[in-house]
Design an enzyme around this catalytic site. Structure first.
Site, PDB file in Angstrom:
ATOM      1  N   GLN A  73       0.817  -1.209   0.000  1.00 40.28           N
ATOM      2  CA  GLN A  73       0.000   0.000   0.000  1.00 40.28           C
ATOM      3  C   GLN A  73       0.854   1.263   0.000  1.00 40.28           C
ATOM      4  O   GLN A  73       2.046   1.235   0.284  1.00 40.28           O
ATOM      5  CB  GLN A  73      -0.937   0.004   1.206  1.00 40.28           C
ATOM      6  CG  GLN A  73      -2.007  -1.068   1.129  1.00 40.28           C
ATOM      7  CD  GLN A  73      -3.090  -0.873   2.165  1.00 40.28           C
ATOM      8  OE1 GLN A  73      -3.093  -1.511   3.196  1.00 40.28           O
ATOM      9  NE2 GLN A  73      -4.023   0.030   1.886  1.00 40.28           N
ATOM     10  N   HIS A  74       0.201   2.359  -0.338  1.00 45.56           N
ATOM     11  CA  HIS A  74       0.693   3.737  -0.169  1.00 45.56           C
ATOM     12  C   HIS A  74       1.733   4.197  -1.182  1.00 45.56           C
ATOM     13  O   HIS A  74       1.974   5.398  -1.308  1.00 45.56           O
ATOM     14  CB  HIS A  74       1.290   3.949   1.231  1.00 45.56           C
ATOM     15  CG  HIS A  74       0.474   3.419   2.363  1.00 45.56           C
ATOM     16  ND1 HIS A  74      -0.864   3.725   2.527  1.00 45.56           N
ATOM     17  CD2 HIS A  74       0.799   2.595   3.386  1.00 45.56           C
ATOM     18  CE1 HIS A  74      -1.314   3.119   3.611  1.00 45.56           C
ATOM     19  NE2 HIS A  74      -0.336   2.418   4.141  1.00 45.56           N
ATOM     20  N   ASP A 282      -2.522  -4.978   0.352  1.00 41.92           N
ATOM     21  CA  ASP A 282      -2.062  -6.284   0.828  1.00 41.92           C
ATOM     22  C   ASP A 282      -2.783  -6.755   2.086  1.00 41.92           C
ATOM     23  O   ASP A 282      -3.138  -7.936   2.201  1.00 41.92           O
ATOM     24  CB  ASP A 282      -0.546  -6.293   1.026  1.00 41.92           C
ATOM     25  CG  ASP A 282      -0.030  -5.119   1.846  1.00 41.92           C
ATOM     26  OD1 ASP A 282      -0.841  -4.322   2.361  1.00 41.92           O
ATOM     27  OD2 ASP A 282       1.203  -5.000   1.979  1.00 41.92           O
TER      28      ASP A 282
END
Length: 515
Positions: A73-74, A282
């Site tokens: 992520q991110h 995830d």
């Protein structure tokens, strides 16, 4: 009748894993894996090459009817008008944007602010606290360096020429899904089909400019990230730029993404080609792979510790400790993370000069509470609670209790108490917690499995070690292909259910020690 195959992809920080799976049963058919480059910034093309290598190792994807990507992520992927990557992607573990995270908090906290009371320090603290609360109210989470928007602001401040070229912003799983669907960079003047970029609620909810509770992008908050200054209001040019930027379409839990007519990557031998599922972050994909439902919480012990619960309703933690993410099914995934987790056991092994089995034997030979010894395991600072400059402390040591067994017990109990902190925070926000699933490398420790139910105060289920992100992605692919009201029921193998006598006094002592 031949079986239908789907593929789940896990594009993580370290590697790409491809799991070809029987769509009906969830059984593993083939598997491949390829490494990603190390570091905190990466050229996304490395993800593409790793995916192709992993897919080849998995026997190719020509016979796969649907595919989904679960990803770290991110991470910030910036594209220009031709669909080319503008700069290396800044990953979740790139902490360069920590100052920008603080700026974003203060920018929102200062909006509509009065003159203050004349006490500069008190005024600044009030603005900051108000900013944290406002971010949580707007998008469910407060800025930390991990999140995408903080990285966009870093680029706006440090690389204005690159910031000016941004035509689209996406996340690692979004970008890889787009490439698998047959899209990519084009020559100048050609259509890059940036509008074919897609994401899902779970991954979008980790950007800081998507409100999962209202299922809407917040371009006004994106404009704060595009503002090179720390003024409370976004610059007019940033507002205009934020309106032009293409953000990935947020698909429903089993809504298919657009694809080109033909793809030589997946589904070449399947009539109609390969369906591209929404994919996801995830943690949400792991929850789907584990078959988690409302009332479940997973505790993942890796380098970091992550407690994630499935909730029907969004949660708002005005302290900013719990991230109000979405899951992959239409529910929510409140999540709390500790910086310190399985490495706490490594620290104990190093201090006592023992291996994992010897550490377990020592810890289980001691009494609950380590005869008064308590470890607060903030070795590398901590995120939950937010104490970045903290260090670990071992308290309550006396000549009577200072031995190897009590030290080992204190380290194991300290790790588990830090995870209970996360669970209690999530529970305090109204998320039901009826079952604990213990996963990750640290969950292989017999000491952890044995003492977890005692510290957490409830039985703990230990699923078999497996690739749950890839399994969750494959399950979503099968769901998208089938089009049913819910994801297919695939069995999850539980190695053991650990039970034990709760020892609330241990956690109570820990709470007093950490303050």
């Amino acid at each position: 009748m031949s079986r239908v195959l789907v593929a789940g992809v896990d594009t993580s920080t370290q590697s790409c894993k491809v799991r070809v799976t029987d769509a009906l049963t969830g059984a593993l058919v083939r598997f491949g894996q390829a490494k990603h480059p190390s570091g905190t910034t990466v050229d996304p093309e490395a993800w593409w090459r790793a995916f192709l290598e992993a897919a080849q190792q998995a026997g190719g994807l020509a016979d796969v009817s649907a595919i989904a990507v679960g990803g770290q992520q991110h991470g910030m992927v910036l594209l220009d008008e031709q669909g080319a990557v503008i700069r290396e992607a800044m990953l979740w573990n790139d902490t360069s944007s920590a100052p920008q995270a603080e700026e974003l908090i203060d920018m929102l906290g200062a909006q509509g602010d009065d003159a203050g009371n004349g006490d500069d320090a008190a005024d600044a603290a009030a603005v900051h606290a108000r900013g944290v609360a406002r971010w949580v109210e707007e998008v469910g989470s407060s800025p930390v360096a991990s999140y995408t928007l903080t990285k966009i602001k870093w680029v706006a401040e440090h690389e204005p020429d690159n910031a000016a070229r941004i035509a689209a912003v996406c996340l690692p799983h979004d970008w890889l899904s787009w490439r698998i669907a047959g899209y990519g960079p084009v020559d100048e003047g050609a259509d890059a089909h940036l509008d074919a970029l897609c994401t899902d609620r779970s991954d979008a909810s980790g950007t800081l400019y998507f409100d999962a509770a209202r299922n809407a992008y917040r371009r006004d908050l994106l404009a704060l990230g595009l503002t090179a200054s720390s003024n409370a209001s976004p610059e007019p040019a940033a507002l205009a730029h934020a309106e032009r930027i293409v953000l990935p379409q947020v698909l429903g839990p089993h809504e298919a993404a657009p694809t080109r007519a033909a793809s030589d990557v997946a589904g070449a031998d399947v009539p109609g080609g390969c369906v591209i599922a929404p994919g996801g972050g995830d943690n949400a994909m792991a929850a789907l792979g584990l078959g988690m439902a409302v009332g479940d919480v997973s505790v993942s012990l890796g380098t970091s510790g992550v407690a994630a619960a499935v909730s029907e309703q969004p949660v708002r933690d005005l302290s900013g400790s719990v991230s109000g993410f979405a899951d992959c099914t239409g529910h929510f995934l409140p999540l709390a993370c500790t910086i310190n987790a399985s490495r706490i056991l490594d620290a104990a092994r190093a201090a006592l000069r023992v291996d994992y089995d010897e550490l377990t034997d020592l810890a289980l030979a001691a009494h609950a509470g380590a005869d008064g010894m308590t470890l607060v395991p903030y070795f590398d600072g901590e995120r939950t609670p937010n104490r970045p400059d903290a260090t670990a402390t071992l308290t309550g040591m006396t000549m009577r209790n200072t031995d190897a067994a009590n030290i080992a017990r204190a380290f194991v109990e300290g790790l588990l108490c830090s995870q209970r902190d996360c669970i209690e925070l999530i529970r305090s926000l109204g998320a039901p917690i009826d079952r604990v699933l213990l996963i990750g490398g640290g969950a292989r420790s017999v000491a952890i499995r044995t003492l977890a139910p005692c510290i957490l105060g409830m039985d703990v289920s230990c699923p078999a070690t497996d690739e749950y992100v890839a399994i969750g992605a494959a399950r979503q692919a099968a769901w998208t292909l089938d089009g049913g009201a819910s994801a297919p029921e695939w069995p999850v193998s539980i190695d053991a259910v650990s039970t034990g006598v709760p020892t609330p006094q241990v956690y109570e002592a820990y709470v007093r020690a950490r303050g």
